[in-house]
Every structure is written in C-alpha cells, then in structure tokens.
Design an enzyme around this catalytic site. Structure first.
Site, PDB file in Angstrom:
ATOM      1  CB  CYS A   1      -4.173   7.645   7.899  1.00 27.71           C
ATOM      2  SG  CYS A   1      -4.888   6.480   9.060  1.00 27.71           S
TER       3      CYS A   1
ATOM      4  NE  ARG B   1      -2.060   0.654  15.673  1.00 27.97           N
ATOM      5  CZ  ARG B   1      -2.088   0.170  14.433  1.00 27.97           C
ATOM      6  NH1 ARG B   1      -2.217  -1.131  14.242  1.00 27.97           N
ATOM      7  NH2 ARG B   1      -1.980   0.986  13.393  1.00 27.97           N
TER       8      ARG B   1
ATOM      9  CD  GLN C   1       2.103   0.748  10.800  1.00 23.02           C
ATOM     10  OE1 GLN C   1       1.530   1.809  10.575  1.00 23.02           O
ATOM     11  NE2 GLN C   1       1.488  -0.414  10.666  1.00 23.02           N
TER      12      GLN C   1
ATOM     13  CG  ASP D   1       1.847   4.711   8.145  1.00 23.88           C
ATOM     14  OD1 ASP D   1       1.395   4.075   7.189  1.00 23.88           O
ATOM     15  OD2 ASP D   1       1.138   5.203   9.035  1.00 23.88           O
TER      16      ASP D   1
ATOM     17  CG  HIS E   1      -1.122   7.790   4.605  1.00 17.91           C
ATOM     18  ND1 HIS E   1      -0.344   7.905   5.743  1.00 17.91           N
ATOM     19  CD2 HIS E   1      -2.051   6.835   4.867  1.00 17.91           C
ATOM     20  CE1 HIS E   1      -0.805   7.072   6.661  1.00 17.91           C
ATOM     21  NE2 HIS E   1      -1.830   6.412   6.155  1.00 17.91           N
TER      22      HIS E   1
ATOM     23  CE  LYS F   1      -8.070  -6.442   3.229  1.00 14.62           C
ATOM     24  NZ  LYS F   1      -7.870  -6.676   4.664  1.00 14.62           N
TER      25      LYS F   1
ATOM     26  CG  HIS G   1      -4.334   4.017   4.154  1.00 18.13           C
ATOM     27  ND1 HIS G   1      -4.316   4.741   5.327  1.00 18.13           N
ATOM     28  CD2 HIS G   1      -5.533   4.289   3.575  1.00 18.13           C
ATOM     29  CE1 HIS G   1      -5.452   5.406   5.454  1.00 18.13           C
ATOM     30  NE2 HIS G   1      -6.206   5.155   4.399  1.00 18.13           N
TER      31      HIS G   1
END
Length: 741
Positions: free
Chosen positions: A432, A461, A479, A481, A483, A562, A608
C-alpha cells in the site's frame, strides 16, 4: 489467561535471575497434600488412591514422576489464603447491598422480574427450562459476557449462550485452559504464563527450570484433569487491587510483568478453580464438571511473548467438549485432516518443499508452480474484465517511506531491514505505501477514478521462527493485492464490485463463506461523519449483495471499517483469506489529492482488498480442501496416456504430444516393466484427472479410451474431441470435471 493479544515486553530481569526467583519461590515446598487446601464450596472429597482404567487419549506411558507433587508448591497455599480473606470481605460487601427490583429482557422480548445483586443468569435460565440451564456455557448481559452465577446489577437484556455459539465455545475452552493450568501446577510446579483459548482448543505456557515437557506425561495431565472434572470445582470471580495482585503473584515473575506493564486500571480480576488462582478477565463456565471430555494433544517449546531473546517456555495444547460424542467426531476429523495435510500432499505430489537454509520460504517445484501460476492467471483474467490496472513496484524501500505510512512505528520488528550507504532500507511487507507513491507521482483527475491498482509483488515479513508452519505462515509470499483509490461517493459501488469479484472466485474454487462487518472502534482516527457515511455505505452494499452477514461492533481498524470474509473448506474449517478494508488515514499521511469536476482538490479514500490473500496460504488451503484431487483446470497432472502393450508406445507418445501442444499437462507411461493395470492404478493414485488407454483399435481410429481417476469409463473418443473437451473444462473451470466429461 489475562490477555489474548500478546504485546511486546523487554524484560529487565535476566534468565539467571528469573530461574533464581522460581527456584526460591515456586519450588519451595511445604508438606501439604492437595486435599488439605481444597476448602472452597463445591470442592470434592479427598480422592481415593488406586489404579484406574486409562480413558484418556493423551497417549504414552505414565512417567516415573508422581502424578502430582507431594508436597505441593508453597505458593499455592499462600495464594489461597490471600484469596479467601479478600473473598470473605467481598461477600460481606455484597450481602450489605440493598437489592432492588430489576427487569430482565430475554431475546424473545419477554420480560421477567429479578433483584439486583441477588438474581443470577443461571437462576433466570432455570426459570425458563432446566435443560437450557444445564446446557448453558455463559451468559451475555447487555452485550457483555457474564458469569452464570454472577448477580445481575441493573435492568438487563439477557442471553444464554451454549457451546454451539462462537463466544460460548471460546469461554468453554478458556475455562478448560484453567483446568489444564491447574493440572500443570499440580504435576510440574513451575510458573504459569499465558493460557488462552485458540481457534481449535487452548494452550497454557509454563516456565520450568531445567526440564522439558514430554508427550509421555500427557497421561498424567489427563488423569489429573479427570479428577478436576469430578470435583466440579466452581469458577469463582474476585476483583483485586494491583497491590494485592503483586502480593498474590510475587512468586511468578511473568505474572508480575503482566501486572506492572499491562494493567492500567486500579483493579482487575482473578478466577479460582480448586487450588488454581489465575490473573484473568473471564468469564468462565460454572464449574469444572461442565467439561465432560478433555484431552491433552501436543506440546512445543516457545518464548515468552514470542520473543526469541526472551525466556524459553513449555507450551501444552488441549481440546475439550461438553460431551464425549463431540470428542470422537473431533478426533475423526483430525485423522482426516492429517491425511490432507498440505505439507504431506506437497511432498508426495512433488509440488513444493522447504529447507532449513531458507526458513519460511517455499520452494515451488514445476507442478506446484503450475498451480501457483494458474491461480494468479485466473485473477489476472478477472482484472482485465473488471477494470484493474496491474503495476510493478519495488521490493526495497528506504525506511522513511514506512515512517511516513506509520508502519515503522508499529511494524518495524516484523520487517527485514538492512543498512546501505548510511541509510536504512527494508524489504516491503505490504504494497500500500508504494501504491500511494504511484498515485501521487503526478496530478490525478476525477476522470481517472476509481483507480484500481493491482500488484503481485513479492512481500517479506519477519515472522518468528516458532510461528512458521508450511505455507500457512511464511516469510516470503505474494498477495493478489489491489488498492482502489476512489471518491467517498463511490465507496458503495466499488465495494459491490469487490463482493461480486470474490463471489466469482470462491464459486470457482468451491468455497462457501461468511461476511462480517467491523465498525468504528473506540479509539479511531478521523471525522466521525466520514466514518458514519462509510459504514452506512458498507451496510447498504452488504444488504444489496444478498448474502447473510454479521455485525462486529467496534472491531474495525483505527483507520477505517472493514469487511472480513471467512471461507469454509471441504472439511468445514474456517480460513480468512480475502479482506476488504477502507482506509481514511493513508491518503492523509501521503497527502493524496485529485482534481474534482468543479476544479477543487479532494482527498480519495483507499480500499485495500485481496481475494486470494496470500497465494502461498491459499495454496495450502486448497491443497487440503481438495485432498490433492485437483480440479482439471488447475491440475498439474491432467492426463496420462497408457499403451496396452509395447507395440503401442509410439502411438502413446504421439497422443501425449498432441495434447501437450494443445496446452495441457499430459504424460505417457511406456515403462514395459509394468502391466497396463498397474499403470492405470498408479496414474489414479497420482491423481491424474484422465487416463487415456490406447491399443490397436485406437491407433487405427486416431482415438483414445477415456477413463477417470475414480475409474469412471467414458469410452472411446477422438483425440480432437478430447482436446476440445479439455479446452471446455479449462475455460469453465468445473470442480467435478471428470463426471462432466
């Protein structure tokens, strides 16, 4: 258990000092038997000594060490003496309170009368039905979990929860953890640390000087727990001052750390069952007899609060149920889950493996890579249909990026960082902040919004080594992922699009799912009107979506509400992979703006979202859900050609070549040392979706004889027809493609 969320703590006490404390306090013994300290109401009489039939499932022979310490650690009686004195004072205060009439509203709207400081939820449940009272695990009073024997204090809405309720289940397992903790103290001595409920059961951590827990000791622990069950020890709640807590737990350095570092109120609670008194918020079941079936299932080593530089602890896991039938079902379920373990299937099918020189990082072999790429390709195809734009962002960023995003302050210890040219750099743990830089690299117009930015960048991570587990908990992952940068007025439209996206993907993968809306927490950032508007849009979108959803009040992130998506696999296990998160704060931190239609600058909202989530984790989930029987479209072994004899090996290879060149995973087995039937059986065991048998007739007709891994025979088909059918199965992504062939 006092806190389920484990926070970081840097101890000022060395391990050597701690061992000294535990040695002089925890392990100092008086010549007292357990029966002499079992003085609270409801305690059982002294147990008869003698051999009994082992009914535990804990396995292993009982060790040479006695079932329980005799004498017991001195701290147990010291703890009880203080508890009894303070409990007597509390009982006097409670008796002195003047009761008043209160109204108790039940879930069906019925109102019953009661008295404040006298009437308990258990008494109300008995008034409804004895069956309800007997099966109750915990009460919920004005939305707060409440002990069944704790008096009500005011007008109340009351619900009674059973084990089939998620909150009831967690309370049941929390109480079971206390029973395990009591057995551990009676068997080992030691210093108890944390003992929380978890998704499937519970555990307790203990500091033991100079020894480790062995699975051979599970029987002793189970035997002790059976005694605890029979004694029906009541769970007794008591509120204590911080000063008294430090006296009570002066023998236990770990509890003292919690008290000094985590408790910021004047008082907090402890709970007692039998000789165990533990720092705990509660609530709990009425007594230990409510836990009808209990089993110690495994043990491991861990570190205090997960810190590798802290003290080493022994962790013991358990499972429990209100009846033995549920325990039998659970054990059968575990046997089936073990057969489907993704690490086992990954090794057997040569999909992926792990190596100690790269902990937490999967090595994907060709067939595993095929599945991995098919999943990503599926998402990319959907991106094209749904207006997403794929970007590639750097893997390494200066720490200043993470300082600006706020991650450095809260997440630095979970990031891989290094120094270069006197600057601190990090491998990115999420996409992000980098996407914010992409959005902000030039002026944006309202005509570009919503800007749906997708990224399959590699993330790292720094998970603790003790938490790593196959593909479900890794250090290196990808991911799906994305946005979405959009105006506030388009939140509802974009959330609806994401929900449709996940419905499509999970439908193909064969998952059912649950939706949960988490709203503004007590500690939040931003304008409350922005929060209210966003939550309203999310709620309206969920209602229009048409699937059931649950509200989780005050459970959102501090930067936005969320939607959590919980999927269920073939074994009815729950996993959270997808997420939809609104973010009002990151646009502020990066000062993101766009030119609106009226020429003014406005700030976008970031959504997200991930559908698969971690591709590695999803690989583990679908490996176990399918049990290694991959649907055709994603299968690394789609077809095997088998000749009936050596004379047809050349034709078998020709068929293989045609199907392979058409884009499918096709092999041939021309090993003359195996019989045809053995080749077919081996192909079925290897989970080839289709087995194509060829002989004289098939060679003359340019056909194959089709059967499936489940031995369903489809008969003779032309090679062209087979390829066309394979293309259809690949395009439609059928789950049961062999039946539909």
């Amino acid at each position: 258990m006092f806190m389920q969320a484990i926070l970081r703590y840097t101890t000022s006490t060395s391990s050597r000092q701690l061992i000294s404390i535990c040695k002089t306090k925890s392990f100092s013994l008086k010549s007292r038997s357990l029966s002499s300290i079992m003085s609270e109401p409801g305690a059982a009489k002294k147990q008869q000594k003698g051999k009994k039939k082992d009914k535990s499932g804990g396995g292993g022979k009982a060790p040479a060490q006695p079932l329980e310490l005799d004498p017991l650690p001195e701290y147990i009686q010291t703890r009880i003496d203080l508890f009894d004195r303070l409990k007597a004072e509390y009982d006097e205060q409670l008796a002195a309170k003047t009761p008043s009439a209160i109204k108790i509203t039940l879930p069906d709207g019925k109102v019953v009368e009661g008295q404040s400081w006298r009437t308990t939820p258990y008494e109300v449940a008995c008034g409804i039905s004895q069956g309800l009272a007997d099966n109750a695990v915990i009460a919920k009073v004005n939305g707060i979990l409440w002990d069944l024997d704790r008096p009500l204090e005011e007008d109340t809405s009351l619900a009674v929860l059973k084990f089939d309720n998620d909150e009831g289940q967690q309370v049941f397992w929390h109480s079971s953890a206390h029973m395990l903790g009591e057995a551990m103290e009676r068997h080992y001595g030691g210093c108890l640390c944390y003992g929380p409920p978890i998704e499937n059961g519970f555990y307790y951590d203990m500091f033991l000087e100079g020894r480790q827990v062995s699975s051979n000791e599970f029987k002793s622990l189970n035997d002790l727990v059976r005694k605890i069950q029979k004694e029906k020890q009541p769970f007794v709640r008591l509120e204590m001052t911080k000063e008294d807590l430090l006296k009570m737990f002066e023998y236990n350095e770990f509890k003292k750390r919690i008290i000094n570092e985590k408790i910021h109120t004047a008082t907090t609670t402890v709970y007692r069952c039998g000789p165990l008194i533990d720092l705990c918020r509660g609530p709990h079941v009425r007594h230990t007899g409510k836990v009808k079936s209990f089993d110690v299932i495994k043990n491991s080593a861990t570190y205090w609060e997960g810190k590798a530089d802290a003290e080493s602890l022994q962790r013991i896991y358990g499972i429990s149920f209100p009846d033995t039938k549920q325990m039998k079902e659970w054990k059968h379920f575990q046997e089936e889950a073990a057969k489907r373990d993704h690490r086992k299937i990954g090794r057997e099918q040569e999909l992926y493996f792990f190596h100690e020189w790269s902990p937490g990082c999967g090595f994907f072999l060709p067939k595993g890579t095929f599945i991995y790429n098919k999943l990503i390709g599926f998402i990319k195809d959907e991106y094209r249909k749904r207006g997403y734009q794929e970007v590639i962002s750097p893997n390494v960023f200066n720490s200043r990026l993470w300082e600006q995003s706020g991650h450095w302050q809260h997440y630095a210890e979970n990031m891989f960082s290094f120094d270069s040219e006197k600057e601190k750099f990090c491998l990115k743990p999420m996409n992000c902040p980098g996407h914010c830089l992409i959005f902000d690299h030039r002026i944006r117009s309202w005509r570009e919004l919503p800007y749906r930015m997708a990224d399959f960048g590699i993330l790292h991570r720094n998970e603790l080594s003790g938490t790593l587990s196959g593909l479900t908990r890794v250090r290196r992952f990808v991911q799906d992922d994305a946005h979405i940068f959009c105006p506030q007025e388009l939140i509802q439209q974009e959330i609806a699009g994401v929900l449709d996206f996940l419905q499509t993907v999970y439908g193909v993968l064969g998952f059912t799912y649950k939706l949960e809306l988490s709203t503004r927490p007590k500690k939040y950032l931003g304008d409350i009107e922005v929060w209210n508007n966003a939550e309203k849009q999310l709620e309206e979108t969920l209602n229009e979506f048409g699937e059931p959803w649950k509200l989780n009040p005050e459970d959102g992130a501090f930067y936005g509400p969320k939607i959590d998506i919980i999927i269920q696999d073939a074994l009815r296990r729950s996993h959270q992979c997808a997420t939809i998160q609104l973010d009002f704060q990151l646009p502020i931190r990066f000062n993101l703006k766009y030119q609106s239609a009226d020429g003014t600058e406005k700030r976008p909202v970031i959504i997200h979202r991930a559908i698969l989530g971690s591709v590695e984790r999803l690989m583990a989930v679908i490996t176990e859900s399918y049990g290694g029987k991959w649907p055709f479209w994603i299968s690394p072994r789609q077809a095997m050609v088998i000749p009936i004899g050596p004379a047809f090996n050349e034709y078998a290879n020709e068929v293989k070549k045609q199907i392979f060149e058409a884009g499918f995973n096709c092999d041939s087995n021309i090993d003359d040392g195996e019989t045809m039937n053995k080749k077919i059986r081996n192909a079925q065991l290897a989970q080839y979706n289709f087995i194509l048998v060829v002989g004289e007739k098939e060679r003359e007709n340019q056909t194959v004889n089709v059967r499936t891994r489940d031995n369903h025979v489809h008969g003779e088909r032309s090679i062209v027809a087979v390829i066309e059918r394979f293309q259809h199965l690949d395009t439609t992504k059928m789950l049961k493609s062999e039946e539909a062939f």
